[in-house]
Design a protein around this motif. Structure first.
Motif, short mmCIF file in Angstrom:
data_model
loop_
_atom_site.label_atom_id
_atom_site.label_comp_id
_atom_site.label_asym_id
_atom_site.label_seq_id
_atom_site.Cartn_x
_atom_site.Cartn_y
_atom_site.Cartn_z
N LEU A 170 66.44 9.40 36.59
CA LEU A 170 65.49 10.43 36.19
C LEU A 170 64.20 10.42 37.01
CD1 LEU A 170 65.44 12.66 34.03
CD2 LEU A 170 64.16 11.10 32.56
N HIS A 171 63.74 9.24 37.39
CA HIS A 171 62.48 9.14 38.12
C HIS A 171 62.67 8.63 39.54
CE1 HIS A 171 60.56 10.17 34.41
NE2 HIS A 171 61.10 9.14 33.79
N ASP A 172 63.87 8.83 40.07
CA ASP A 172 64.12 8.47 41.46
C ASP A 172 63.21 9.31 42.36
OD1 ASP A 172 66.38 6.94 43.15
OD2 ASP A 172 65.90 8.81 44.17
N LYS A 173 62.87 8.76 43.51
CA LYS A 173 61.90 9.42 44.39
C LYS A 173 62.52 10.41 45.37
CE LYS A 173 58.55 6.94 42.69
NZ LYS A 173 57.55 7.56 41.78
N HIS A 174 63.84 10.34 45.58
CA HIS A 174 64.43 11.14 46.66
C HIS A 174 64.88 12.53 46.21
CE1 HIS A 174 66.54 12.12 50.34
NE2 HIS A 174 66.10 11.00 50.88
N ASP A 175 64.54 13.50 47.01
CA ASP A 175 64.88 14.90 46.73
C ASP A 175 66.39 15.11 46.57
OD1 ASP A 175 64.04 17.80 46.67
OD2 ASP A 175 65.34 17.86 48.43
N LEU A 176 67.19 14.40 47.35
CA LEU A 176 68.65 14.57 47.26
C LEU A 176 69.20 14.06 45.93
CD1 LEU A 176 69.99 13.74 50.83
CD2 LEU A 176 69.94 15.96 49.69
N ILE A 177 68.52 13.12 45.32
CA ILE A 177 68.92 12.66 43.99
C ILE A 177 68.44 13.66 42.94
CG2 ILE A 177 68.71 10.82 42.28
CD1 ILE A 177 70.45 10.16 44.74
N HIS A 178 67.25 14.20 43.12
CA HIS A 178 66.75 15.23 42.20
C HIS A 178 67.74 16.39 42.14
CE1 HIS A 178 62.38 13.86 43.33
NE2 HIS A 178 63.08 12.91 42.72
N LYS A 179 68.19 16.83 43.31
CA LYS A 179 69.11 17.97 43.38
C LYS A 179 70.46 17.63 42.77
CE LYS A 179 67.00 20.00 47.52
NZ LYS A 179 67.16 20.27 48.97
N ALA A 180 70.97 16.43 43.05
CA ALA A 180 72.28 16.05 42.54
C ALA A 180 72.27 15.92 41.02
CB ALA A 180 72.73 14.73 43.19
N VAL A 181 71.24 15.27 40.48
CA VAL A 181 71.16 15.10 39.03
C VAL A 181 70.98 16.46 38.35
CG1 VAL A 181 69.82 14.12 37.13
CG2 VAL A 181 70.29 12.74 39.17
N GLY A 182 70.10 17.29 38.90
CA GLY A 182 69.90 18.62 38.33
C GLY A 182 71.17 19.44 38.35
N TRP A 183 71.91 19.33 39.43
CA TRP A 183 73.19 20.04 39.57
C TRP A 183 74.18 19.59 38.49
CZ3 TRP A 183 76.91 18.63 44.17
CH2 TRP A 183 78.10 19.36 44.06
N MET A 184 74.32 18.27 38.30
CA MET A 184 75.26 17.78 37.30
C MET A 184 74.82 18.16 35.88
SD MET A 184 77.85 16.52 38.84
CE MET A 184 77.56 17.84 40.04
N LEU A 185 73.52 18.14 35.63
CA LEU A 185 73.04 18.57 34.32
C LEU A 185 73.36 20.04 34.09
CD1 LEU A 185 69.56 16.78 34.19
CD2 LEU A 185 71.60 16.21 32.85
N ARG A 186 73.16 20.85 35.12
CA ARG A 186 73.50 22.27 35.01
C ARG A 186 74.98 22.45 34.68
NH1 ARG A 186 72.67 24.38 40.37
NH2 ARG A 186 74.89 24.13 40.75
#
Length: 233
Positions: A170-186
């Motif tokens: 949830l609080h990872d710093k990397h944009d590619l993790i933000h996108k991947a987690v958001g994608w899976m939540l979607r």
């Protein structure tokens, strides 16, 4: 040089090299720093995969260790193909080979096209502790493998593991993790239950990275999207 490397080279294009290097961020300081491309598009790589589905695991590993991005992708797509038709023993071998070689699965396309189909599929009816371990790694790509592997669960209408890994990242710093987690939540909201997504968002939307939130809420109604973005839930 393996015969399959010669086959791949026939499809290479010097004109596409610069485009691919720019697209996959290979400059100094970028996430794909130093990766080498020879200018082969994915449809052509898949043509070579279809002609080499019987490649031995030893040869696949050699190909996977190549400094050339397209050769590593080819190796991984052959693993996916073999996994789909393999028996229990073969599937386990492929899963083990995959996890032993995450060092070479080092860009988002290599992860996204394979982690759900190998790691996720293998763990479908097994304990998934390895995903939490990967999610807590310092390695960007192991973390992305962890969250993308849960796509298999999502396809089978399960969300528990996705939410568990999402919390770790949830609080990872990397944009590619933000996108991947958001994608899976979607995808949880789309394929499992929107109520599950909304419950997770209600608990975490105020502290999750903005990019992650934007990806997660893409399929919600406009009023709900705006409410989350404006912090009015």
């Amino acid at each position: 040089m393996l015969a399959i490397q010669k086959e791949l080279k026939k499809y290479s294009s010097s004109k596409k090299v610069e485009i691919l290097q720019r697209f996959f961020k290979t400059n100094t300081g970028e996430y794909g720093e130093g990766d080498k491309f020879i200018g082969i598009v994915v449809p052509d790589i898949r043509k070579v995969v279809k002609q080499n589905t019987a490649l031995s695991l030893n040869e696949i590993v050699i190909l996977l260790h190549s400094p050339v991005h397209e050769e590593r992708l080819c190796a991984l797509l052959i693993l996916v193909t073999q996994y789909k038709v393999g028996d229990i023993k073969k599937k386990k071998q492929i899963f083990q080979v995959y996890l032993k070689n995450t060092k070479y699965i080092n860009n988002w396309d290599l992860v996204d096209l394979t982690a759900p189909n190998i790691v996720g599929a293998y763990l479908r009816d097994k304990p998934k502790d390895i995903l939490s371990k990967l999610a807590k790694s310092k390695n960007l790509w192991q973390k992305r493998i962890a969250i993308l592997a849960t796509f298999d669960d999502i396809y089978h209408k399960k969300s528990e593991e996705t939410l568990k890994i999402a919390k770790i990242l949830l609080h990872d710093k990397h944009d590619l993790i933000h996108k991947a987690v958001g994608w899976m939540l979607r995808e949880v909201g789309k394929r499992v239950d929107e109520k599950v997504l909304l419950k997770f968002l209600d608990e975490h939307y105020k502290t999750m990275p903005r990019t992650m939130l934007r990806y997660a809420i893409e399929r919600l109604s406009e009023p709900k999207r705006l409410a989350y973005l404006r912090g009015k839930i």
